[in-house]
Design an enzyme around this catalytic site. Structure first.
Site, short mmCIF file in Angstrom:
data_model
loop_
_atom_site.label_atom_id
_atom_site.label_comp_id
_atom_site.label_asym_id
_atom_site.label_seq_id
_atom_site.Cartn_x
_atom_site.Cartn_y
_atom_site.Cartn_z
N ASP A 1 1.78 5.59 0.86
CA ASP A 1 3.27 5.28 1.09
C ASP A 1 3.67 6.42 1.18
O ASP A 1 4.85 6.65 1.77
CB ASP A 1 3.90 4.06 0.40
CG ASP A 1 2.91 2.73 1.13
OD1 ASP A 1 2.17 2.68 2.03
OD2 ASP A 1 3.25 1.70 0.40
N THR B 1 -13.94 -11.03 -2.94
CA THR B 1 -15.24 -10.12 -3.50
C THR B 1 -14.11 -9.02 -4.09
O THR B 1 -14.63 -8.41 -5.37
CB THR B 1 -16.67 -9.04 -3.18
OG1 THR B 1 -16.25 -8.87 -1.98
CG2 THR B 1 -17.22 -10.18 -2.35
N ASP C 1 2.41 4.11 -4.85
CA ASP C 1 0.94 4.61 -3.59
C ASP C 1 1.40 5.97 -3.15
O ASP C 1 2.71 6.22 -2.17
CB ASP C 1 1.36 3.60 -2.54
CG ASP C 1 0.54 2.89 -2.01
OD1 ASP C 1 0.40 3.76 -1.31
OD2 ASP C 1 0.11 1.62 -1.80
N1 URA Z 1 -3.33 4.11 -5.06
C1 URA Z 1 -2.38 4.78 -5.30
O1 URA Z 1 -2.36 4.97 -4.33
N2 URA Z 1 -1.52 4.75 -6.14
C2 URA Z 1 -2.19 4.22 -7.60
O2 URA Z 1 -1.29 4.36 -8.69
C3 URA Z 1 -3.41 3.55 -7.88
C4 URA Z 1 -4.02 3.73 -6.83
#
Ligand code: URA
Length: 215
Positions: free
Chosen positions: A209, A114, A206
């Site tokens: 990360d 979904t 991210d």
């Molecule tokens: N989540 C993230 O960590 N970075 C982005 O650019 C978008 C969503």
């Protein structure tokens, strides 16, 4: 601080110190240690604005000079609710300024069919409905997780909610404003757009990360 979206409930904290720190974490060469530290510093600097309208009560105190009336924070302690996992990166910075704040946790994953966020973990302090709840996530991208997290908090009767992020995409801001028009959005930066992979552009990559040193 300004109102780029022509919306009183969207606050972009473009204070020079915050913008400078945001630039440091946008750089791809900024390593995990520095990234994590600066995320917390920005979150801490944002507390001043997040808490601007907290209620005060007047109490009577003795200073070394005389008795006087003075203000102190009233009501139940506020709750910081990170959306797992990246939201955790902002918690310590907020707690530096508000060490008595309570912490809730919201875990969401995206259902592969979904594509909707699904709750897998939620834990909150008592009397949640009497508290200000600050939902935190460094990135407001599509708005899906923020909307689901706020749905979840509202289901528990909370009326007073704020959403705080470091970088927002206009798409996410619009989606969140549409779904929860009563919830103010406070962000350190407002970027250009989302790319076709759902990353904020120019963004910072991210956030989870980069905070946790994973790939
Ligand atoms: N989540 C993230 O960590 N970075 C982005 O650019 C978008 C969503």
């Amino acid at each position: 601080m300004h109102n780029v979206m022509n919306d009183d409930l969207v606050l972009v904290m473009d204070h020079p110190l915050i913008t400078h720190k945001l630039t440091q974490i946008r750089k791809q060469e900024t390593g995990t240690n520095e990234f994590r530290k600066i995320v917390n510093e920005i979150a801490g600097l944002m507390v001043y604005e997040i808490t601007r309208d907290l209620e005060l009560e007047e109490i009577e105190i003795d200073t070394p000079v005389e008795k006087t009336k003075a203000g102190q924070l009233a009501g139940e302690k506020l709750v910081v609710c990170p959306i797992l996992r990246a939201g955790l990166g902002m918690v310590d910075g907020i707690l530096q300024l508000m060490p008595s704040a309570r912490i809730g946790h919201i875990g969401l994953y995206r259902d592969e069919e979904t594509l909707q966020p699904v709750e897998y973990f939620a834990k909150f302090p008592s009397k949640l409905d009497e508290r200000l709840v600050i939902v935190v996530d460094p990135m407001l991208a599509t708005g899906g997780s923020a909307i689901a997290a706020i749905d979840l908090v509202k289901k528990r009767g909370v009326k007073n909610i704020k959403f705080v992020c470091l970088v927002a995409a206009p798409e996410g801001v619009r989606a969140l404003r549409k779904a929860h028009s009563d919830v103010p959005i406070i962000t350190a930066g407002l970027d250009e757009k989302l790319n076709d992979k759902g990353y904020i552009v120019p963004g910072l990559g991210d956030a989870g990360d980069r905070i946790f040193g994973t790939k």
